[in-house]
Design a protein around this motif. Structure first.
Motif, PDB file in Angstrom:
ATOM      1  N   PHE A  21       0.809  -1.211   0.000  1.00  0.00           N
ATOM      2  CA  PHE A  21       0.000   0.000   0.000  1.00  0.00           C
ATOM      3  C   PHE A  21       0.840   1.257   0.000  1.00  0.00           C
ATOM      4  O   PHE A  21       0.325   2.350   0.081  1.00  0.00           O
ATOM      5  CB  PHE A  21      -0.975   0.027   1.195  1.00  0.00           C
ATOM      6  CG  PHE A  21      -0.327  -0.007   2.536  1.00  0.00           C
ATOM      7  CD1 PHE A  21       0.077   1.157   3.143  1.00  0.00           C
ATOM      8  CD2 PHE A  21      -0.141  -1.198   3.201  1.00  0.00           C
ATOM      9  CE1 PHE A  21       0.674   1.140   4.382  1.00  0.00           C
ATOM     10  CE2 PHE A  21       0.447  -1.222   4.443  1.00  0.00           C
ATOM     11  CZ  PHE A  21       0.856  -0.051   5.030  1.00  0.00           C
ATOM     12  N   SER A  22       2.144   1.125  -0.169  1.00  0.00           N
ATOM     13  CA  SER A  22       3.011   2.291  -0.072  1.00  0.00           C
ATOM     14  C   SER A  22       2.781   3.301  -1.183  1.00  0.00           C
ATOM     15  O   SER A  22       2.987   4.482  -0.985  1.00  0.00           O
ATOM     16  CB  SER A  22       4.481   1.857  -0.043  1.00  0.00           C
ATOM     17  OG  SER A  22       4.801   1.191  -1.232  1.00  0.00           O
ATOM     18  N   GLY A  23       2.340   2.871  -2.325  1.00  0.00           N
ATOM     19  CA  GLY A  23       2.112   3.805  -3.426  1.00  0.00           C
ATOM     20  C   GLY A  23       0.684   4.296  -3.527  1.00  0.00           C
ATOM     21  O   GLY A  23       0.360   5.086  -4.395  1.00  0.00           O
ATOM     22  N   ARG A  24      -0.139   3.857  -2.632  1.00  0.00           N
ATOM     23  CA  ARG A  24      -1.550   4.248  -2.684  1.00  0.00           C
ATOM     24  C   ARG A  24      -1.864   5.232  -1.568  1.00  0.00           C
ATOM     25  O   ARG A  24      -1.282   5.195  -0.516  1.00  0.00           O
ATOM     26  CB  ARG A  24      -2.430   3.014  -2.503  1.00  0.00           C
ATOM     27  CG  ARG A  24      -2.230   1.985  -3.581  1.00  0.00           C
ATOM     28  CD  ARG A  24      -3.177   0.823  -3.350  1.00  0.00           C
ATOM     29  NE  ARG A  24      -2.984  -0.189  -4.346  1.00  0.00           N
ATOM     30  CZ  ARG A  24      -2.202  -1.240  -4.187  1.00  0.00           C
ATOM     31  NH1 ARG A  24      -1.563  -1.425  -3.074  1.00  0.00           N
ATOM     32  NH2 ARG A  24      -2.083  -2.120  -5.147  1.00  0.00           N
ATOM     33  N   ARG A  25      -2.816   6.085  -1.822  1.00  0.00           N
ATOM     34  CA  ARG A  25      -3.316   6.979  -0.783  1.00  0.00           C
ATOM     35  C   ARG A  25      -4.326   6.211   0.050  1.00  0.00           C
ATOM     36  O   ARG A  25      -5.146   5.477  -0.465  1.00  0.00           O
ATOM     37  CB  ARG A  25      -3.993   8.195  -1.403  1.00  0.00           C
ATOM     38  CG  ARG A  25      -2.994   9.064  -2.103  1.00  0.00           C
ATOM     39  CD  ARG A  25      -2.885  10.371  -1.390  1.00  0.00           C
ATOM     40  NE  ARG A  25      -1.879  11.165  -2.025  1.00  0.00           N
ATOM     41  CZ  ARG A  25      -0.894  11.705  -1.364  1.00  0.00           C
ATOM     42  NH1 ARG A  25      -0.787  11.554  -0.087  1.00  0.00           N
ATOM     43  NH2 ARG A  25      -0.013  12.439  -1.978  1.00  0.00           N
ATOM     44  N   VAL A  49       4.211   8.409  -1.948  1.00  0.00           N
ATOM     45  CA  VAL A  49       5.394   8.687  -2.746  1.00  0.00           C
ATOM     46  C   VAL A  49       4.892   9.244  -4.071  1.00  0.00           C
ATOM     47  O   VAL A  49       3.903   8.759  -4.624  1.00  0.00           O
ATOM     48  CB  VAL A  49       6.214   7.397  -2.960  1.00  0.00           C
ATOM     49  CG1 VAL A  49       7.413   7.650  -3.845  1.00  0.00           C
ATOM     50  CG2 VAL A  49       6.648   6.820  -1.614  1.00  0.00           C
ATOM     51  N   LEU A  50       5.543  10.260  -4.572  1.00  0.00           N
ATOM     52  CA  LEU A  50       5.131  10.894  -5.826  1.00  0.00           C
ATOM     53  C   LEU A  50       5.083   9.877  -6.956  1.00  0.00           C
ATOM     54  O   LEU A  50       5.908   8.962  -7.029  1.00  0.00           O
ATOM     55  CB  LEU A  50       6.095  12.012  -6.186  1.00  0.00           C
ATOM     56  CG  LEU A  50       6.163  13.198  -5.224  1.00  0.00           C
ATOM     57  CD1 LEU A  50       7.267  14.162  -5.651  1.00  0.00           C
ATOM     58  CD2 LEU A  50       4.826  13.912  -5.160  1.00  0.00           C
ATOM     59  N   SER A  51       4.120  10.043  -7.835  1.00  0.00           N
ATOM     60  CA  SER A  51       3.970   9.103  -8.951  1.00  0.00           C
ATOM     61  C   SER A  51       5.196   9.114  -9.859  1.00  0.00           C
ATOM     62  O   SER A  51       5.552   8.093 -10.442  1.00  0.00           O
ATOM     63  CB  SER A  51       2.708   9.401  -9.748  1.00  0.00           C
ATOM     64  OG  SER A  51       2.753  10.695 -10.294  1.00  0.00           O
ATOM     65  N   ASP A  52       5.867  10.261  -9.960  1.00  0.00           N
ATOM     66  CA  ASP A  52       7.101  10.324 -10.753  1.00  0.00           C
ATOM     67  C   ASP A  52       8.170   9.403 -10.163  1.00  0.00           C
ATOM     68  O   ASP A  52       8.918   8.764 -10.903  1.00  0.00           O
ATOM     69  CB  ASP A  52       7.641  11.751 -10.819  1.00  0.00           C
ATOM     70  CG  ASP A  52       6.787  12.672 -11.681  1.00  0.00           C
ATOM     71  OD1 ASP A  52       5.915  12.161 -12.416  1.00  0.00           O
ATOM     72  OD2 ASP A  52       6.983  13.893 -11.610  1.00  0.00           O
ATOM     73  N   THR A  53       8.233   9.368  -8.838  1.00  0.00           N
ATOM     74  CA  THR A  53       9.207   8.499  -8.165  1.00  0.00           C
ATOM     75  C   THR A  53       8.888   7.039  -8.456  1.00  0.00           C
ATOM     76  O   THR A  53       9.790   6.240  -8.750  1.00  0.00           O
ATOM     77  CB  THR A  53       9.215   8.749  -6.653  1.00  0.00           C
ATOM     78  OG1 THR A  53       9.543  10.121  -6.418  1.00  0.00           O
ATOM     79  CG2 THR A  53      10.218   7.862  -5.940  1.00  0.00           C
ATOM     80  N   TRP A  54       7.584   6.685  -8.372  1.00  0.00           N
ATOM     81  CA  TRP A  54       7.188   5.308  -8.668  1.00  0.00           C
ATOM     82  C   TRP A  54       7.495   4.952 -10.119  1.00  0.00           C
ATOM     83  O   TRP A  54       7.971   3.845 -10.410  1.00  0.00           O
ATOM     84  CB  TRP A  54       5.705   5.083  -8.372  1.00  0.00           C
ATOM     85  CG  TRP A  54       5.462   4.834  -6.924  1.00  0.00           C
ATOM     86  CD1 TRP A  54       4.800   5.646  -6.060  1.00  0.00           C
ATOM     87  CD2 TRP A  54       5.883   3.705  -6.160  1.00  0.00           C
ATOM     88  NE1 TRP A  54       4.794   5.093  -4.797  1.00  0.00           N
ATOM     89  CE2 TRP A  54       5.453   3.901  -4.834  1.00  0.00           C
ATOM     90  CE3 TRP A  54       6.599   2.550  -6.465  1.00  0.00           C
ATOM     91  CZ2 TRP A  54       5.703   2.982  -3.818  1.00  0.00           C
ATOM     92  CZ3 TRP A  54       6.850   1.636  -5.447  1.00  0.00           C
ATOM     93  CH2 TRP A  54       6.401   1.859  -4.149  1.00  0.00           C
ATOM     94  N   ILE A  78      18.996   2.191  -5.769  1.00  0.00           N
ATOM     95  CA  ILE A  78      19.265   1.941  -4.346  1.00  0.00           C
ATOM     96  C   ILE A  78      18.751   3.103  -3.506  1.00  0.00           C
ATOM     97  O   ILE A  78      18.116   2.899  -2.461  1.00  0.00           O
ATOM     98  CB  ILE A  78      20.777   1.698  -4.110  1.00  0.00           C
ATOM     99  CG1 ILE A  78      21.188   0.354  -4.726  1.00  0.00           C
ATOM    100  CG2 ILE A  78      21.116   1.755  -2.619  1.00  0.00           C
ATOM    101  CD1 ILE A  78      22.686   0.136  -4.795  1.00  0.00           C
ATOM    102  N   ALA A  79      18.994   4.321  -3.951  1.00  0.00           N
ATOM    103  CA  ALA A  79      18.536   5.499  -3.204  1.00  0.00           C
ATOM    104  C   ALA A  79      17.008   5.542  -3.108  1.00  0.00           C
ATOM    105  O   ALA A  79      16.450   5.821  -2.042  1.00  0.00           O
ATOM    106  CB  ALA A  79      19.072   6.776  -3.855  1.00  0.00           C
ATOM    107  N   ILE A  80      16.334   5.257  -4.225  1.00  0.00           N
ATOM    108  CA  ILE A  80      14.869   5.247  -4.212  1.00  0.00           C
ATOM    109  C   ILE A  80      14.367   4.130  -3.301  1.00  0.00           C
ATOM    110  O   ILE A  80      13.439   4.330  -2.508  1.00  0.00           O
ATOM    111  CB  ILE A  80      14.304   5.087  -5.642  1.00  0.00           C
ATOM    112  CG1 ILE A  80      14.597   6.335  -6.472  1.00  0.00           C
ATOM    113  CG2 ILE A  80      12.802   4.818  -5.603  1.00  0.00           C
ATOM    114  CD1 ILE A  80      14.275   6.193  -7.948  1.00  0.00           C
ATOM    115  N   SER A  81      14.976   2.958  -3.408  1.00  0.00           N
ATOM    116  CA  SER A  81      14.576   1.826  -2.561  1.00  0.00           C
ATOM    117  C   SER A  81      14.731   2.161  -1.086  1.00  0.00           C
ATOM    118  O   SER A  81      13.875   1.813  -0.261  1.00  0.00           O
ATOM    119  CB  SER A  81      15.395   0.589  -2.909  1.00  0.00           C
ATOM    120  OG  SER A  81      15.141   0.168  -4.228  1.00  0.00           O
TER     121      SER A  81
END
Length: 119
Positions: A21-25, A49-54, A78-81
């Motif tokens: 659920f990390s990418g969902r509101r 997390v911003l959709s651009d990041t995903w 790695i940084a994003i993870s």
């Protein structure tokens, strides 16, 4: 009211569920009824997390799977993870605190908020 919350599974399994659920509101339907502490916890749970990041994350994962990932892209992945993992840990901590505050199980709180337990 429970003073502690029991969670089944390893820490890795709990975090794996958080990834679902990390990418969902998360719905914040209880904000108006809740206490200030509940409101703060719900806001923390709802941080996304911003959709651009995903999009970037999924692109880099695809490149890694295709074995076309450059060294710079690997560092970026790695940084994003790392950021996603920190966000997931914070979200799980807030969910656990909210469950304790309400005297409910983690599963009950997740169900009320529309967060799937696992897939």
């Amino acid at each position: 009211m429970r003073s502690t919350l029991e969670i089944e599974g390893t820490w890795e399994e709990i975090l794996a569920n958080a990834n679902e659920f990390s990418g969902r509101r998360v719905r914040l339907t209880l904000l108006e009824k809740g206490t200030s502490q509940e409101t703060d916890l719900l806001k923390e749970i709802n941080l996304g997390v911003l959709s651009d990041t995903w999009s970037e994350y999924h692109l880099l994962i695809a490149k890694r799977q295709a074995e076309t990932l450059t060294e710079a892209e690997q560092q970026q992945l790695i940084a994003i993870s790392d950021r996603l993992e920190v966000a997931n840990v914070r979200r799980m901590q807030a969910l656990i605190e909210l469950a304790n505050l309400r005297g409910q199980s983690l599963a009950e709180v997740m169900q009320e908020l529309g967060i799937p337990e696992s897939h």
